[in-house]
Each structure stands twice: as C-alpha cells, then as structure tokens.
Design a protein around this motif. Sequence first.
Motif, short mmCIF file in Angstrom:
data_model
loop_
_atom_site.label_atom_id
_atom_site.label_comp_id
_atom_site.label_asym_id
_atom_site.label_seq_id
_atom_site.Cartn_x
_atom_site.Cartn_y
_atom_site.Cartn_z
N PRO A 36 7.43 -4.33 -3.44
CA PRO A 36 8.75 -4.57 -2.83
C PRO A 36 9.56 -3.29 -2.64
CG PRO A 36 8.74 -5.23 -5.14
CD PRO A 36 7.33 -4.89 -4.79
N THR A 37 9.11 -2.20 -3.22
CA THR A 37 9.85 -0.93 -3.12
C THR A 37 9.60 -0.19 -1.81
OG1 THR A 37 8.01 0.09 -4.34
CG2 THR A 37 9.95 -0.58 -5.62
N LEU A 38 8.65 -0.67 -0.99
CA LEU A 38 8.37 0.01 0.27
C LEU A 38 9.58 0.00 1.18
CD1 LEU A 38 4.76 -1.17 1.25
CD2 LEU A 38 5.45 1.08 0.41
N LYS A 39 9.85 1.14 1.79
CA LYS A 39 10.95 1.27 2.73
C LYS A 39 10.41 1.44 4.14
CE LYS A 39 13.85 3.57 -0.75
NZ LYS A 39 14.55 4.82 -1.13
N PRO A 40 11.22 1.17 5.16
CA PRO A 40 10.76 1.43 6.53
C PRO A 40 10.34 2.90 6.68
CG PRO A 40 12.79 0.16 6.54
CD PRO A 40 12.57 0.57 5.11
N GLY A 41 9.27 3.12 7.42
CA GLY A 41 8.78 4.48 7.60
C GLY A 41 7.82 4.91 6.51
N SER A 42 7.24 3.96 5.79
CA SER A 42 6.32 4.28 4.70
C SER A 42 4.97 4.79 5.21
CB SER A 42 6.11 3.06 3.80
OG SER A 42 7.28 2.75 3.08
N VAL A 43 4.18 5.30 4.27
CA VAL A 43 2.86 5.84 4.57
C VAL A 43 1.81 4.93 3.92
CG1 VAL A 43 1.30 7.80 4.29
CG2 VAL A 43 3.75 8.19 4.69
N LEU A 44 0.87 4.45 4.72
CA LEU A 44 -0.23 3.64 4.22
C LEU A 44 -1.46 4.53 4.09
CD1 LEU A 44 -1.54 0.90 3.50
CD2 LEU A 44 -1.96 0.58 5.96
N ILE A 45 -2.00 4.63 2.88
CA ILE A 45 -3.18 5.45 2.61
C ILE A 45 -4.37 4.53 2.37
CG2 ILE A 45 -4.18 7.20 1.09
CD1 ILE A 45 -1.18 7.87 0.32
N VAL A 46 -5.37 4.61 3.23
CA VAL A 46 -6.53 3.72 3.17
C VAL A 46 -7.78 4.55 2.92
CG1 VAL A 46 -7.91 2.01 4.40
CG2 VAL A 46 -5.43 2.09 4.74
N SER A 47 -8.49 4.26 1.83
CA SER A 47 -9.72 4.99 1.52
C SER A 47 -10.89 4.02 1.34
CB SER A 47 -9.54 5.85 0.26
OG SER A 47 -9.09 5.07 -0.84
N LYS A 48 -10.91 2.97 2.15
CA LYS A 48 -12.01 1.99 2.06
C LYS A 48 -13.28 2.61 2.63
CE LYS A 48 -13.53 -2.63 3.38
NZ LYS A 48 -13.89 -3.05 2.02
N THR A 49 -14.41 2.32 1.97
CA THR A 49 -15.68 2.91 2.40
C THR A 49 -16.76 1.84 2.51
OG1 THR A 49 -16.06 3.46 0.07
CG2 THR A 49 -15.24 5.21 1.46
N ASN A 50 -17.09 1.52 3.75
CA ASN A 50 -18.26 0.68 4.01
C ASN A 50 -19.43 1.54 4.49
OD1 ASN A 50 -17.36 -1.76 3.15
ND2 ASN A 50 -16.96 -2.62 5.17
N GLY A 51 -19.23 2.86 4.44
CA GLY A 51 -20.29 3.81 4.72
C GLY A 51 -20.38 4.75 3.52
N TRP A 52 -20.61 6.03 3.80
CA TRP A 52 -20.70 7.01 2.71
C TRP A 52 -19.37 7.11 1.98
CZ3 TRP A 52 -24.82 9.64 0.78
CH2 TRP A 52 -24.56 10.67 -0.12
N ARG A 53 -19.43 7.08 0.66
CA ARG A 53 -18.21 7.16 -0.15
C ARG A 53 -18.11 8.54 -0.80
NH1 ARG A 53 -14.28 4.19 -1.96
NH2 ARG A 53 -13.27 4.68 -3.94
#
Length: 265
Positions: A36-53
């Motif tokens: 709930p602390t996310l503010k407008p203009g936030s940064v989403l960091i995605v490190s999902k790996t369905n290939g080489w990790r």
Amino acid sequence: MIRLLAMLGTLMTPQAAPNPHLPKPVVDTTAPTLPPTLKPGSVLIVSKTNGWRHIEHIPHSNEVLAGIARDLGRTSFTTENAAVFDDALLKPFSVVVLNSASGDFMTPTQRAAFERFVARGGGVVALHAAGDDSHKAPWYVDTIIGTTFTGHPGGPDHIQPARVVVKQPAHPVMAGIPQPWMPKDEWYSFSHDPATRGMTVLASVDEASYRPGEKLAMGASHPIVWINPRARGRVIYSAMGHTPESYDDPHYRRLLTNAVRWAAR
C-alpha cells in the motif's frame, strides 16, 4: 524379481541435481499483492526467469535497483511474478525494469498488458538477459531488443575488461559516463546492429580492447546500450550487467540511475 531389482537400482542411483541456472519454467496466474506504500510514478523491478537464470547477480542487482529508485525519490516493488503485468496492477508504475528477466516469462494476456503499458507512455529499462535469444514474442523482440543475441565469449574469456565507447554523449542516459571506461563484463554479441531496425545506439564496445572470438565479432559497430525512439514509452536496453560487481561499479550505477530517471520521465 529382475524387474524389481532394476527398479531398486534406479532408485538407489544418485540423480543429477537440477541446474539452478535453468529453473523449470513457471506460468504465473495469481497476481502478487502490491504494497500500500506505492506512490504514483513507482518503479517495478521484475527478475523472473523462464530461461537462463543469472543466480550470481540477480539478488544483489535487485537491491541496487531498489536503492536507485529510492535515491530518485520513487517507491519500488520487486517481484518474480509475471502476473503483475495487468492493467490495474501496472497503474502505480511509470517504469518497468526487466532485470535479466529471461525466457517467454509472460502469458499472451500479460504481454498484452505490458504492450498497453508501453503504448500509453510507460518506460522500460531492460538489462542483460532481458535481451538474450530466449525471448521469442515478436512484439518483445521488435520493441525491447531490435536484434538477436548470438552469444558471448566463453571459457577463460568469459569475463573480460573492455572499452565502452559513448556514442551519444549528449543523451541524458550517458551523462557523467567517463571516457575511457574499461568495465569487466560478459560481452554480448548480436546478429545485426539494432540501428538498422530504428534503434538509437548510445554506447558500443570496442572489439579491439577484448577478445570477442571470430564467430562473435561484429566489427566496428558493436552496440551495447541503445534506446527505441519508435516506442510511445521510453525503452532502453543495456547488454551489460552479468556479474554482481558490475552493479558496484559507480559508472554503471550512474548509467542505471540515468536510465531509470529518463525512462520514468
């Protein structure tokens, strides 16, 4: 009896441990709960790996990227759940960082939400394996990468120092990047210069400063950082960032900070 003995022998034979660099692909269908602390203009960091990790750098680089967001005065959320690619869930974010996210990690529905995010002006910072050849979706290849990964030096030449040449010193992403700069990294090669597909190359790697190998040499034009001026949102890709130490290099941190600031507008 013979069959039973064979079965017992199979059970007692040591099985090869799974390769942590090649996890079993997972399709995410249940969305994560955003803080709930996310503010407008936030940064989403995605490190999902369905290939080489990239197990070596992902934990550290995720922390560094969250710190960069914080230093820019932005809240962030780090996840490996691709179900976050949903119109409603993407609303708080102005930029998505694909941190060595590999493989076809989004479903068609999730990818469509990501496409709409970029179409309405959302920024993308794609790093290292986010540009390798495990990505097959045409929109992703055309919009995020613009070329095809062909490999990198292996064996003793796997990690080498090389000279990064700033091609667009006036661009905000390149602000403060010194020349010469000789970082150590895993240097990706590509099938063609993404500039031929409408990308703008911001930096290249000087092949005379390291050993790319005959099959991986691209010649005088070997791009390593570029942007996609054709996209509605600001899209940048950096092929650098294989080792955890890369993210402790003050010059690469500056480049990443510039990239997030620029992509997030």
